[in-house]
Design an enzyme around this catalytic site. Sequence first.
Site, PDB file in Angstrom:
ATOM      1  N   GLY A 135      56.045  38.068  35.072  1.00 58.71           N
ATOM      2  CA  GLY A 135      55.829  39.027  36.162  1.00 58.71           C
ATOM      3  C   GLY A 135      54.987  38.379  37.261  1.00 58.71           C
ATOM      4  N   HIS A 136      53.856  37.802  36.859  1.00 63.42           N
ATOM      5  CA  HIS A 136      53.009  37.092  37.833  1.00 63.42           C
ATOM      6  C   HIS A 136      53.796  35.950  38.489  1.00 63.42           C
ATOM      7  CE1 HIS A 136      49.839  38.473  34.812  1.00 63.42           C
ATOM      8  NE2 HIS A 136      49.404  39.022  35.933  1.00 63.42           N
TER       9      HIS A 136
ATOM     10  N   GLN B 212      49.526  51.660  42.083  1.00 65.74           N
ATOM     11  CA  GLN B 212      48.664  50.681  42.745  1.00 65.74           C
ATOM     12  C   GLN B 212      49.312  50.200  44.046  1.00 65.74           C
ATOM     13  OE1 GLN B 212      46.410  47.420  40.667  1.00 65.74           O
ATOM     14  NE2 GLN B 212      48.163  46.223  41.316  1.00 65.74           N
TER      15      GLN B 212
ATOM     16  N   MET C   6      44.859  39.264  37.795  1.00 66.14           N
ATOM     17  CA  MET C   6      43.743  39.195  36.853  1.00 66.14           C
ATOM     18  C   MET C   6      44.031  38.123  35.785  1.00 66.14           C
ATOM     19  SD  MET C   6      42.142  42.957  36.595  1.00 66.14           S
ATOM     20  CE  MET C   6      43.150  43.580  35.292  1.00 66.14           C
TER      21      MET C   6
ATOM     22  N   SER D  83      53.283  42.411  30.439  1.00 69.58           N
ATOM     23  CA  SER D  83      51.915  42.795  30.769  1.00 69.58           C
ATOM     24  C   SER D  83      50.977  41.866  30.012  1.00 69.58           C
ATOM     25  CB  SER D  83      51.664  44.243  30.319  1.00 69.58           C
ATOM     26  OG  SER D  83      50.272  44.496  30.260  1.00 69.58           O
TER      27      SER D  83
ATOM     28  N   HIS E  11      52.150  35.771  33.083  1.00 73.98           N
ATOM     29  CA  HIS E  11      53.456  35.907  32.438  1.00 73.98           C
ATOM     30  C   HIS E  11      54.500  35.870  33.544  1.00 73.98           C
ATOM     31  CE1 HIS E  11      53.138  39.962  33.950  1.00 73.98           C
ATOM     32  NE2 HIS E  11      52.058  40.203  33.212  1.00 73.98           N
TER      33      HIS E  11
ATOM     34  N   TYR F 111      46.008  35.511  32.965  1.00 74.66           N
ATOM     35  CA  TYR F 111      46.803  35.535  31.735  1.00 74.66           C
ATOM     36  C   TYR F 111      48.276  35.689  32.119  1.00 74.66           C
ATOM     37  CZ  TYR F 111      46.958  35.393  26.709  1.00 74.66           C
ATOM     38  OH  TYR F 111      47.163  34.978  25.421  1.00 74.66           O
TER      39      TYR F 111
HETATM   40  P1  AMP Z   1      47.549  41.929  36.878  1.00 74.25           P
HETATM   41  O1  AMP Z   1      47.164  40.516  36.605  1.00 74.25           O
HETATM   42  O2  AMP Z   1      48.035  42.656  35.662  1.00 74.25           O
HETATM   43  O3  AMP Z   1      46.522  42.684  37.675  1.00 74.25           O
HETATM   44  O4  AMP Z   1      48.832  41.866  37.796  1.00 74.25           O
HETATM   45  C1  AMP Z   1      48.846  41.114  38.979  1.00 74.25           C
HETATM   46  C2  AMP Z   1      50.069  41.478  39.782  1.00 74.25           C
HETATM   47  O5  AMP Z   1      51.233  41.225  38.977  1.00 74.25           O
HETATM   48  C3  AMP Z   1      50.128  42.964  40.142  1.00 74.25           C
HETATM   49  O6  AMP Z   1      50.632  43.119  41.460  1.00 74.25           O
HETATM   50  C4  AMP Z   1      51.073  43.525  39.118  1.00 74.25           C
HETATM   51  O7  AMP Z   1      51.755  44.686  39.571  1.00 74.25           O
HETATM   52  C5  AMP Z   1      52.041  42.371  38.949  1.00 74.25           C
HETATM   53  N1  AMP Z   1      52.723  42.482  37.652  1.00 74.25           N
HETATM   54  C6  AMP Z   1      52.171  42.705  36.433  1.00 74.25           C
HETATM   55  N2  AMP Z   1      53.134  42.809  35.486  1.00 74.25           N
HETATM   56  C7  AMP Z   1      54.317  42.671  36.129  1.00 74.25           C
HETATM   57  C8  AMP Z   1      55.682  42.677  35.721  1.00 74.25           C
HETATM   58  N3  AMP Z   1      56.028  42.860  34.438  1.00 74.25           N
HETATM   59  N4  AMP Z   1      56.640  42.509  36.652  1.00 74.25           N
HETATM   60  C9  AMP Z   1      56.306  42.329  37.955  1.00 74.25           C
HETATM   61  N5  AMP Z   1      55.042  42.286  38.406  1.00 74.25           N
HETATM   62  C10 AMP Z   1      54.052  42.458  37.522  1.00 74.25           C
END
Ligand code: AMP
Length: 293
Positions: free
Chosen positions: A36-37, A157, A30, A189, A34, A32
């Site tokens: 993690g992405h 999820q 989604m 996040s 960081h 933005y």
């Molecule tokens: P989102 O944009 O928040 O929907 O996240 C997109 C993908 O990134 C999803 O599969 C999340 O689980 C993963 N994600 C979000 N935050 C983290 C994180 N801190 N570490 C690893 N993966 C993450």
Amino acid sequence: MKIVRSKAELRDALAEPRREGKRIGLVPTMGYFHEGHLSLMRRAREDCDVVVVSLFVNPTQFGPGEDLDSYPRDEDRDAELAALEGVDLLWTPDAEQMYPEGFATAVEVANDLTGVLEGDPAHRGPSHFRGVTTVVAKLFNSVQPDVAYFGRKDAQQAVVIERMTRDLDFPVQIEVLPTVREEDGLALSSRNAYLDAEQREQAAAISRALRAAERAASEGETSTSALVQATRDELRNAGIEPEYVEARSAEDLSPIAELNGRPVLVAVAARVGRARLIDNVVIAPPTTKKTEA
Ligand code: AMP
């Protein structure tokens, strides 16, 4: 890196690599971005010939009163970061592309997995995961990836998507990668952007609390309610009243009373300021039972 907006452009861009039998990796997001992405993109880059990142703030997974309108967005910065990771295609459909007039179909994984934790009606409710599985099914059908990458940060999820993929025979390999954290443990996040300095400090207690559960387990505690209590105590010390703290099977989210050598998910959701944050830890202690020689 190519930025594509329509499904037709996406199809065109993927036609040749698909014909050539290239391995296609998809990272649904989604935006933005960081670390993690970026960790998911990096892994996709290592594993695959073609890396597709979808960026879509999916309205159907937000409930009324949730933060859809204020969800942080910065497509230019996201495009720069994705390009730096060697992403080939950034797919940024708009809501009309994804949900054209008359859209009437949903993909839903049964209640055992989607009606608990985040999907509990007292929390985000089952419509959240209906939104997630419907959009991910659409992303899978549009991109037809060989592999799709998800983060353990959203542990439920990941379980729900693995089940959908298996049940509906999507020919996609699902990879779930570890949670990337700040130095003090806070899980990265996009919603951390809502925190001011004081709240940011308070939010670090969430991962500290989960570490307390991990520590209790490593010291021999086997009762999951004691692990939940250890987590709650640490949160209370930081002035955080969680929406939930629960211990469940990491495999099928069923309730688990005692650690028995199977992985147990301890999951937290808590509001800090206007950010609703989730985090979890998976505890998989070795069985302590010794067989007599
Ligand atoms: P989102 O944009 O928040 O929907 O996240 C997109 C993908 O990134 C999803 O599969 C999340 O689980 C993963 N994600 C979000 N935050 C983290 C994180 N801190 N570490 C690893 N993966 C993450």
